[in-house]
Design a protein around this motif. Structure first.
Motif: not given
Ligand code: NI
Length: 135
Positions: A90-92, A98
């Motif tokens: 998961h990458i913000h 996201c």
């Molecule tokens: Ni995120």
């Protein structure tokens, strides 16, 4: 098995030139290598559709985490398919977006059910699934 088999193929002229450009830009050694790669890719999709073959899929999701209940529905779906989900990244990306990359393994129908359930969640901006298998 192993080794190579030699055969000649004919393609329409309008495919030949773009193929050579693709070979140069993607760095294939020659036409044989490029075409073998295309055949392998097509076979993986075919095997996955027609057999109860073990496959691995990566599914990439892009979404706005502010969308109503989306994160909660996503988490529920992750748990529903937890036995097939091998990993999640998961990458913000920024304040809103996201990116999630989910690795799913199982037989083709299990993987398809899991990836369809994730990709079809309302509010997902973009979803892409890539199937692979050991060929
Ligand atoms: Ni995120």
């Amino acid at each position: 098995m192993g080794g190579v088999r030699r055969f000649s193929i004919s393609v329409p002229s309008e495919l030949a030139e773009p193929l050579d450009i693709l070979i140069r830009t993607e760095g294939y050694a020659n036409r044989s290598q490029a075409i073998a790669e295309m055949i392998r890719d097509r076979l993986i999709q075919h095997v996955a559709v027609s057999e109860k073959e073990e496959v691995i899929a990566t599914i990439t999701l892009l979404y706005d985490h502010h969308r109503l209940n989306l994160v909660e529905r996503l988490t529920t779906t992750h748990h529903a398919f937890q036995e097939f989900i091998a990993a999640t990244l998961h990458i913000h990306l920024d304040a809103t977006n996201c990116l999630e990359v989910i690795v799913i393994r199982g037989n083709a129908s299990q993987v398809r059910r899991a990836s369809d359930a994730l990709a079809s969640l309302k509010g997902i901006r973009h979803a892409q699934t890539t199937l692979t298998a050991v060929l």
